[in-house]
Design an enzyme around this catalytic site. Sequence first.
Site, mmCIF file in Angstrom:
data_model
loop_
_atom_site.group_PDB
_atom_site.id
_atom_site.type_symbol
_atom_site.label_atom_id
_atom_site.label_comp_id
_atom_site.label_asym_id
_atom_site.label_seq_id
_atom_site.Cartn_x
_atom_site.Cartn_y
_atom_site.Cartn_z
ATOM 1 C CG HIS A 297 -31.459 -15.995 17.687
ATOM 2 N ND1 HIS A 297 -32.048 -14.854 18.177
ATOM 3 C CD2 HIS A 297 -30.113 -15.741 17.639
ATOM 4 C CE1 HIS A 297 -31.107 -13.950 18.437
ATOM 5 N NE2 HIS A 297 -29.924 -14.456 18.116
ATOM 6 C CB CYS B 124 -26.710 -14.549 17.085
ATOM 7 S SG CYS B 124 -26.009 -15.815 18.166
#
Length: 307
Positions: free
Chosen positions: A187, A203
């Site tokens: 992301h 992440c």
Amino acid sequence: MKQDQLKRIRNALAAGLFAAFLAVLGATGAAATDLIGTEKTYTARETEILIHIAEAAGVGYVELRAANPAVDPWAVKPGEELRIPTRHILPSGLKPGFTVNIGDMRLYYRGKTAEDIRSWPVGIGRDGRRTPVGKLTVTELRENPTWRPTKTMRDLDPSLPAAVPPGPGNPLGKYAVRIGWDGYVIHGTNKPAGVGRRVSSGCVRLYDADIKEVFDIARIDMPVTLIDEPIKVGWDGTAVYLEAHPAGAQADQVEMTGTFDPVPVDLAGIQRAAVVKAEAHGLSRIDWAAFDRIIQERRGVPEIIAK
């Protein structure tokens, strides 16, 4: 002030005001080399902060710090020349799709041809929340995503909300690429200083401009492979190169101090890979002194070990 500095540095890059650069691909084309990009230098015009230079140059913070260990990260002096690590050896056996290399904190993309290869710096998971390795696929593409902290995150920090809507306060940024593991996403970010560092909850985060490019490339079911390869060997058409990065906790030490504690490493596999690569191109001698120095220094830039 930061935005003015970023704009000025980016303008310098666009105008070609780097002091020098080394051509990489040359006439051989991408298919004949294991390296991508060009290594550049940047000369500070005023007192600058290293993390702002990293963002403007499109590189990760730790890789820039590792390449310039003697520089004061809080006060880069006017006239001081920095090595910008924008040349990289590709991970071994790079296949079509995305590959996250935890070892050099970069995301790689290979298209259907060997010439279609791209790379971007990433932030990854910290100790206790390390980004795992494995083979996955893209499962969802979401523009302006809502961030929903996992149960583990909320147990560790009860102040976290159940959900954060799209907007400047959303840590996922403007684009999210889900890859199948619950809670793990590639992301954007509202904290660009975290790119190129081990600071996430697992992440993989990118600069805004980079995640937009990744998002536009990604397709559902596209392969995503996560590996940990801090030491790489490659051929550029004329010589064999070695690239070594600070691994794991060493990266945290480089971030804080510019140095790291050496740890024992089994180098048999990478030594064998270097010999095989050299012999495949008719080279009979490895510069083992250079090999050892590169492993010890871990500057994160490709250097010649046979030619």
